[in-house]
Motif scaffolding. Structure first.
Motif, PDB file in Angstrom:
ATOM      1  N   TYR A  50      -5.996   4.275  -5.634  1.00 12.06           N
ATOM      2  CA  TYR A  50      -5.935   2.908  -5.119  1.00 12.06           C
ATOM      3  C   TYR A  50      -5.035   2.694  -3.905  1.00 12.06           C
ATOM      4  CZ  TYR A  50      -8.139   1.896  -9.600  1.00 12.06           C
ATOM      5  OH  TYR A  50      -9.001   1.875 -10.655  1.00 12.06           O
ATOM      6  N   ALA A  87      -1.391  -6.004  -6.401  1.00 10.61           N
ATOM      7  CA  ALA A  87      -2.152  -4.750  -6.380  1.00 10.61           C
ATOM      8  C   ALA A  87      -2.460  -4.367  -7.824  1.00 10.61           C
ATOM      9  CB  ALA A  87      -1.373  -3.649  -5.674  1.00 10.61           C
ATOM     10  N   ALA A 110      -5.133  -4.170  -3.481  1.00  7.44           N
ATOM     11  CA  ALA A 110      -5.525  -2.848  -3.991  1.00  7.44           C
ATOM     12  C   ALA A 110      -6.106  -3.042  -5.386  1.00  7.44           C
ATOM     13  CB  ALA A 110      -4.332  -1.897  -4.023  1.00  7.44           C
ATOM     14  N   MET A 136       0.825  -1.210   0.000  1.00  6.35           N
ATOM     15  CA  MET A 136       0.000   0.000   0.000  1.00  6.35           C
ATOM     16  C   MET A 136       0.857   1.257   0.000  1.00  6.35           C
ATOM     17  SD  MET A 136      -3.032  -0.976  -0.352  1.00  6.35           S
ATOM     18  CE  MET A 136      -3.810   0.631  -0.160  1.00  6.35           C
TER      19      MET A 136
END
Length: 346
Positions: free
Chosen positions: A297, A109, A141, A87
């Motif tokens: 995102y 992600a 994500a 993240m």
């Protein structure tokens, strides 16, 4: 008049040089886009490994030695830390090795690029086969269902860039590429700022509330858009002030030919050849695409560096535009504007 004379009258030396320059840009466009995108291959993708201590080091070494060097693996303490690093955009994926079963987990992600996420799953699945283990993918994500292959952020930024250099080009064509004086330069800068705000808000509203293509804060995307448009517009104005109409071509060279294929849009940066993955983050399309994806995102993480890149382009363009205008003597600047079909527009 002879044919040679007609040709000479129809095509001036200046026009011939400009045509040759356009041909050069055309060939560079082909070379840049095809060179960057014709064979996407993951290389040195930052990748985490969460495994029992007794096998962690060996597994990292095995992944690091995969043919072609697709991964840049590093040990990560636990699954929560792996998710946090993804993240924060420190890594693009992670392998979580099950200490009891034979099914491991690959964290990806797709918001950072669906093509890269799918490639990581395939790479790990092949690497696990000799160990008779299987993998399952978990997307931490995920890209929006309305954002095919995670491309909407890239196309949004490309639209902002196009608006920036087209607006600057119109200002130059309408009243001379070099501002007649400091006041004209300030007016052009002000026009560019207002246009950037409108373009930023408009683009964010279209991809967000209107089309639903990108999640994330509309106002954060609007601010990003204003900065992207302004940075591209001001660097275009600066190049025009320094080199005249040639500056439009130089802006196309920087933004379109070098910037777009290296932006990590069609294929994320780890899938591009070395040259393009090196220059992309330093150019407005690449910096803008990274920030747009982070806003959409990744909870707005890892945006400081790219925002500084965009700000640097904006400041440099503004300073050069204003300093160049201050150097021009009023009579010279007026004659230049008249020669280019100047009007009352700034």
């Amino acid at each position: 008049m002879t044919f040679a004379g007609e040709v000479k009258n129809a095509v001036t030396t200046r026009a011939a040089l400009l045509v040759i320059g356009v041909l050069g840009l055309q060939l560079l466009f082909i070379a840049s886009y095809v060179g960057a995108l014709h064979k996407p291959d993951p290389t040195d993708v930052p990748f985490g490994v969460v495994a029992p201590q007794k096998v962690s080091g060996q597994l990292v070494t095995q992944l690091d030695d995969l043919p072609g060097g697709p991964l840049d693996p590093r040990a990560v303490s636990d699954a929560a830390e792996a998710r946090r690093q993804i993240m924060n955009r420190d890594i693009d994926g992670a392998l979580l090795v099950s200490p009891t079963g034979r099914t491991d987990t690959v964290l990806v992600a797709s918001g950072g690029g669906t093509v890269l996420a799918d490639s990581l799953v395939r790479i790990i699945a092949r690497a696990e086969e000799p160990r008779q283990r299987t993998v399952r993918a978990v997307d931490v994500a995920p890209a929006s269902p309305e954002d095919f292959d995670g491309l909407s952020s890239f196309y949004l930024v490309v639209g902002w860039c196009v608006g920036g250099y087209l607006c600057a080009s119109i200002l130059a064509i309408s009243a001379g590429t070099r501002p007649a004086n400091r006041q004209r330069a300030l007016i052009r800068t002000g026009v560019m700022a207002l246009y950037s705000i409108a373009g930023g808000i408009g683009g964010a509203v279209i991809v967000g509330p209107v089309l639903g293509a990108l999640p994330g804060s509309v106002w954060a995307l609007s601010g990003l858009g204003a900065l992207v448009v302004f940075s591209v517009g001001m660097i275009t104005l600066a190049l025009e002030a320094l080199t005249g109409i040639v500056g439009i071509g130089l802006a196309v060279l920087i933004i379109v030919i070098a910037g777009n294929p290296s932006a990590g849009g069609a294929f994320p940066l780890p899938m591009l050849p070395d040259f393009w993955r090196a220059v992309g983050p330093a150019l407005p399309p690449g910096a803008g695409t990274w920030v747009a994806r982070s806003i959409a995102y990744f909870e707005g993480n890892a945006v400081t560096g790219p925002l500084l890149v965009l700000s640097a382009w904006a400041v440099a363009g503004t300073v050069v535009t204003l300093l160049t205008a201050m150097r021009h003597r009023p009579d010279e600047a007026t004659r230049a504007a008249t020669a280019h079909g100047g009007s009352n527009l700034a």
